[in-house]
Scaffold this motif. Structure first.
Motif, PDB file in Angstrom:
ATOM      1  N   LYS A  66      37.610 -16.289   4.148  1.00 29.47           N
ATOM      2  CA  LYS A  66      38.951 -15.741   4.294  1.00 29.47           C
ATOM      3  C   LYS A  66      39.367 -15.169   2.943  1.00 29.47           C
ATOM      4  O   LYS A  66      39.457 -15.904   1.963  1.00 29.47           O
ATOM      5  CB  LYS A  66      39.940 -16.818   4.747  1.00 29.47           C
ATOM      6  CG  LYS A  66      39.638 -17.398   6.120  1.00 29.47           C
ATOM      7  CD  LYS A  66      40.670 -18.451   6.515  1.00 29.47           C
ATOM      8  CE  LYS A  66      40.390 -19.019   7.905  1.00 29.47           C
ATOM      9  NZ  LYS A  66      41.383 -20.041   8.308  1.00 29.47           N
ATOM     10  N   GLU A  67      39.581 -13.847   2.918  1.00 27.00           N
ATOM     11  CA  GLU A  67      39.905 -13.168   1.665  1.00 27.00           C
ATOM     12  C   GLU A  67      41.414 -12.976   1.534  1.00 27.00           C
ATOM     13  O   GLU A  67      41.942 -11.907   1.771  1.00 27.00           O
ATOM     14  CB  GLU A  67      39.179 -11.820   1.598  1.00 27.00           C
ATOM     15  CG  GLU A  67      37.678 -11.921   1.419  1.00 27.00           C
ATOM     16  CD  GLU A  67      37.284 -12.423   0.030  1.00 27.00           C
ATOM     17  OE1 GLU A  67      38.156 -12.514  -0.849  1.00 27.00           O
ATOM     18  OE2 GLU A  67      36.089 -12.728  -0.153  1.00 27.00           O
ATOM     19  N   TYR A  68      42.097 -14.039   1.195  1.00 24.98           N
ATOM     20  CA  TYR A  68      43.513 -13.963   0.854  1.00 24.98           C
ATOM     21  C   TYR A  68      43.910 -15.293   0.237  1.00 24.98           C
ATOM     22  O   TYR A  68      43.182 -16.285   0.324  1.00 24.98           O
ATOM     23  CB  TYR A  68      44.386 -13.644   2.074  1.00 24.98           C
ATOM     24  CG  TYR A  68      44.258 -14.619   3.230  1.00 24.98           C
ATOM     25  CD1 TYR A  68      44.992 -15.814   3.254  1.00 24.98           C
ATOM     26  CD2 TYR A  68      43.427 -14.342   4.312  1.00 24.98           C
ATOM     27  CE1 TYR A  68      44.882 -16.704   4.318  1.00 24.98           C
ATOM     28  CE2 TYR A  68      43.311 -15.222   5.377  1.00 24.98           C
ATOM     29  CZ  TYR A  68      44.041 -16.400   5.371  1.00 24.98           C
ATOM     30  OH  TYR A  68      43.924 -17.276   6.422  1.00 24.98           O
ATOM     31  N   VAL A  69      45.049 -15.304  -0.425  1.00 27.36           N
ATOM     32  CA  VAL A  69      45.553 -16.535  -1.034  1.00 27.36           C
ATOM     33  C   VAL A  69      46.717 -17.017  -0.172  1.00 27.36           C
ATOM     34  O   VAL A  69      47.759 -16.364  -0.102  1.00 27.36           O
ATOM     35  CB  VAL A  69      46.030 -16.303  -2.482  1.00 27.36           C
ATOM     36  CG1 VAL A  69      46.597 -17.589  -3.064  1.00 27.36           C
ATOM     37  CG2 VAL A  69      44.883 -15.778  -3.330  1.00 27.36           C
ATOM     38  N   PRO A  70      46.572 -18.154   0.503  1.00 25.16           N
ATOM     39  CA  PRO A  70      47.641 -18.637   1.375  1.00 25.16           C
ATOM     40  C   PRO A  70      48.841 -19.145   0.573  1.00 25.16           C
ATOM     41  O   PRO A  70      48.707 -19.521  -0.600  1.00 25.16           O
ATOM     42  CB  PRO A  70      46.966 -19.788   2.141  1.00 25.16           C
ATOM     43  CG  PRO A  70      45.892 -20.266   1.233  1.00 25.16           C
ATOM     44  CD  PRO A  70      45.402 -19.051   0.499  1.00 25.16           C
ATOM     45  N   VAL A  71      49.986 -19.129   1.207  1.00 23.19           N
ATOM     46  CA  VAL A  71      51.188 -19.678   0.585  1.00 23.19           C
ATOM     47  C   VAL A  71      51.093 -21.197   0.625  1.00 23.19           C
ATOM     48  O   VAL A  71      50.918 -21.795   1.682  1.00 23.19           O
ATOM     49  CB  VAL A  71      52.464 -19.201   1.319  1.00 23.19           C
ATOM     50  CG1 VAL A  71      53.705 -19.840   0.703  1.00 23.19           C
ATOM     51  CG2 VAL A  71      52.559 -17.681   1.272  1.00 23.19           C
ATOM     52  N   VAL A  72      51.194 -21.815  -0.531  1.00 22.95           N
ATOM     53  CA  VAL A  72      51.072 -23.270  -0.621  1.00 22.95           C
ATOM     54  C   VAL A  72      52.434 -23.864  -0.953  1.00 22.95           C
ATOM     55  O   VAL A  72      52.906 -23.792  -2.090  1.00 22.95           O
ATOM     56  CB  VAL A  72      50.029 -23.677  -1.688  1.00 22.95           C
ATOM     57  CG1 VAL A  72      49.943 -25.200  -1.789  1.00 22.95           C
ATOM     58  CG2 VAL A  72      48.669 -23.076  -1.367  1.00 22.95           C
ATOM     59  N   ALA A  73      53.085 -24.406   0.069  1.00 25.39           N
ATOM     60  CA  ALA A  73      54.391 -25.027  -0.144  1.00 25.39           C
ATOM     61  C   ALA A  73      54.240 -26.391  -0.801  1.00 25.39           C
ATOM     62  O   ALA A  73      55.069 -26.801  -1.615  1.00 25.39           O
ATOM     63  CB  ALA A  73      55.132 -25.155   1.187  1.00 25.39           C
ATOM     64  N   GLU A  74      53.168 -27.096  -0.429  1.00 25.64           N
ATOM     65  CA  GLU A  74      52.925 -28.430  -0.988  1.00 25.64           C
ATOM     66  C   GLU A  74      51.424 -28.655  -1.117  1.00 25.64           C
ATOM     67  O   GLU A  74      50.673 -28.449  -0.160  1.00 25.64           O
ATOM     68  CB  GLU A  74      53.529 -29.505  -0.067  1.00 25.64           C
ATOM     69  CG  GLU A  74      53.326 -30.923  -0.578  1.00 25.64           C
ATOM     70  CD  GLU A  74      53.905 -31.964   0.378  1.00 25.64           C
ATOM     71  OE1 GLU A  74      53.752 -33.168   0.095  1.00 25.64           O
ATOM     72  OE2 GLU A  74      54.491 -31.556   1.402  1.00 25.64           O
ATOM     73  N   SER A  75      51.001 -29.053  -2.310  1.00 28.60           N
ATOM     74  CA  SER A  75      49.571 -29.305  -2.551  1.00 28.60           C
ATOM     75  C   SER A  75      49.209 -30.706  -2.088  1.00 28.60           C
ATOM     76  O   SER A  75      49.910 -31.677  -2.390  1.00 28.60           O
ATOM     77  CB  SER A  75      49.256 -29.163  -4.043  1.00 28.60           C
ATOM     78  OG  SER A  75      49.453 -27.850  -4.468  1.00 28.60           O
ATOM     79  N   LEU A  76      48.110 -30.788  -1.353  1.00 28.60           N
ATOM     80  CA  LEU A  76      47.634 -32.078  -0.874  1.00 28.60           C
ATOM     81  C   LEU A  76      46.813 -32.778  -1.956  1.00 28.60           C
ATOM     82  O   LEU A  76      46.212 -32.122  -2.814  1.00 28.60           O
ATOM     83  CB  LEU A  76      46.772 -31.884   0.376  1.00 28.60           C
ATOM     84  CG  LEU A  76      47.456 -31.270   1.587  1.00 28.60           C
ATOM     85  CD1 LEU A  76      46.452 -31.071   2.718  1.00 28.60           C
ATOM     86  CD2 LEU A  76      48.610 -32.141   2.056  1.00 28.60           C
ATOM     87  N   PRO A  77      46.741 -34.114  -1.923  1.00 27.80           N
ATOM     88  CA  PRO A  77      45.897 -34.844  -2.880  1.00 27.80           C
ATOM     89  C   PRO A  77      44.434 -34.447  -2.708  1.00 27.80           C
ATOM     90  O   PRO A  77      43.992 -34.097  -1.614  1.00 27.80           O
ATOM     91  CB  PRO A  77      46.117 -36.316  -2.500  1.00 27.80           C
ATOM     92  CG  PRO A  77      47.375 -36.340  -1.705  1.00 27.80           C
ATOM     93  CD  PRO A  77      47.468 -35.021  -1.012  1.00 27.80           C
TER      94      PRO A  77
END
Length: 465
Positions: A66-77
């Motif tokens: 997948k060639e895109y940077v997703p929106v990360v609202a919260e980073s998982l451990p």
């Protein structure tokens, strides 16, 4: 699986959004039983965002990208990210997380990549196992399954490391050159040109099995080295060339892509309307992607032309000789570098008149010291007379103004610095000389400074060595 089943399987795995358009649908029938189906979808509104899936003929997943940077609202451990990565793998290869061994983790601000490999003698076999690149929000962005192998040879007796090291150091030769030490490639790199000693290794790798013969790289034969010639001095009357005209750029062209390439910016221009793809195969896609395009690379700071590649259909009435093409190549080079005769030497032209393009190579010189990647390569179309290919030198002449061409340390001193940082490590290497190209053999691979600064003796090691 038939074609429709393969396509549905690829869509379900990748979860393609409804507004994405199918661009590639290639089933690779020519590879018979080992055929693979490849699919790629593109965001209609943002063409730089795409999703691709590769399946084998049974519908098993080989790769997902997948060639895109997703929106990360919260980073998982990180622990949770690894769980998601392994769960995804188990969906397609239930035993893979148990068959392969964790090898490494690579992190960026947006992603984490976990790699698992097959090991033999506690050493990883290259291109085995699988890897998963996962976004910080838990979305799987990339997956690749390489599988395992039983094609490897374990040496009965392994060569002594000290003797291997001594054999390397005994045969190593050094050459003086100018090199731009890139910060992204070398530890301590500063993206500036340096006068360096470069080691010429006698072996690409050294067989660990003492019964195997090593194959020393043949020493360069000075008599076989091609002599370069002084650049002809172009008369002033022939220097009034227009770069846009020489490369075929016109105001009617449309800019269809622009890419940030670090120090440079790449733009792609198209002449005429977008072509209709002949089919959705991989070959058809790239044919359409490039058709009637002019690709231009320019330095961000100076705006200087660094490269061009023309895919515009050649139509013209000319039938230029090699001498005519050389004159045009020189016009182009002198336009970019007015003092070209003082900066470059040219290789003797050996251009076949039957070929559509004539190729010329000009080597940038600095007070008798060669520059690595210091060539200007120019291709001239024989029917249009246009420059259809250009790749400029990596180092601009003005960047060399303050660089002394005389080394401050001797070659023997450079060898001592090199030897102090030199090491060899046991690694598995694919042996492509055999009929079965997944066969592995155990070798010693050198770990060494790529360059020694010829003024201060600093050793430049490659990153991630």
């Amino acid at each position: 699986m038939d074609r429709e089943q393969l396509k549905q399987k690829a869509q379900s795995i990748s979860k393609v959004p409804s507004h994405y358009q199918l661009m590639i649908e290639d089933y690779g029938e020519k590879y018979a039983k080992e055929s693979r189906a490849f699919f790629a979808w593109q965001d209609v509104e943002e063409p730089q965002r795409d999703i691709s899936v590769e399946l084998d003929h049974h519908g098993r997943l080989i790769s997902l990208t997948k060639e895109y940077v997703p929106v990360v609202a919260e980073s998982l451990p990180e622990k949770r990210l690894l769980e998601i990565a392994l769960q995804f793998t188990e969906q397609h290869y239930p035993n893979a997380p148990h068959e392969f061994v964790f090898h490494e983790k690579k992190e960026t601000e947006q992603f984490v990549r976990f790699t698992y490999v097959q090991t033999v003698l506690d050493l990883p076999l290259p291109q085995t196992g699988f890897y998963v690149r996962i976004a910080r929000n838990g979305e799987v962005m990339e997956f690749r399954y390489n599988g395992g192998t039983s094609s490897f040879s374990i040496p009965k007796q392994i060569a002594d490391k000290q003797s291997v090291t001594a054999d390397y150091l005994k045969h190593i030769q050094f050459e003086l050159a100018v090199e731009k030490i890139r910060s992204e490639l070398y530890e301590g790199g500063d993206d500036r040109p340096h006068l360096i000693y470069e080691a010429d290794l006698p072996f690409f790798s050294y067989p660990a099995d003492i019964t195997e013969k090593r194959h020393m790289k043949p020493a360069a034969d000075d008599e076989d080295e091609e002599e370069t010639l002084p650049l002809p001095l172009l008369p002033e009357a022939d220097r009034h060339a227009d770069i846009d005209d020489m490369i075929g750029f016109t105001p009617s062209m449309r800019k269809i892509r622009e890419t940030d390439m670090g120090d440079s910016t790449g733009t792609v221009w198209r002449l005429g309307n977008d072509p209709q793809p002949r089919d959705r195969s991989i070959a058809g896609y790239f044919e359409t992607w490039n058709q009637n395009t002019l690709k231009i690379l320019k330095d961000k700071k100076s705006g200087k032309l660094k490269g061009i590649a023309s895919f515009i259909k050649s139509e013209g009435s000319l039938a230029l000789s090699g001498e005519d093409c050389l004159k045009r190549a020189l016009q182009f080079l002198y336009k970019l570098y007015p003092d070209a005769d003082q900066l470059f030497r040219m290789h003797p032209a050996e251009n076949d008149g039957d070929r559509p393009n004539a190729f010329f190579q000009f080597d940038l010189q600095y007070k008798g010291v060669p520059l690595r990647f210091g060539s200007a390569n120019i291709s001239i179309n024989r029917t249009t007379g246009r420059v259809v290919g250009y790749h400029g030198p990596e180092i601009e002449p003005e960047a060399l103004a303050d660089l002394s061409p005389s080394p401050s340390i001797s070659e023997e001193e450079a060898k001592a610095v090199f030897a102090s940082s030199f090491d060899v490590q046991l690694q598995w290497e694919r042996d492509y000389s055999r009929e079965k190209d997944d066969f592995y053999r155990l070798v010693y691979r050198p770990v060494y400074p790529y360059f020694i600064d010829a003024h201060d003796g600093k050793a430049f090691m490659g990153k991630n060595m």
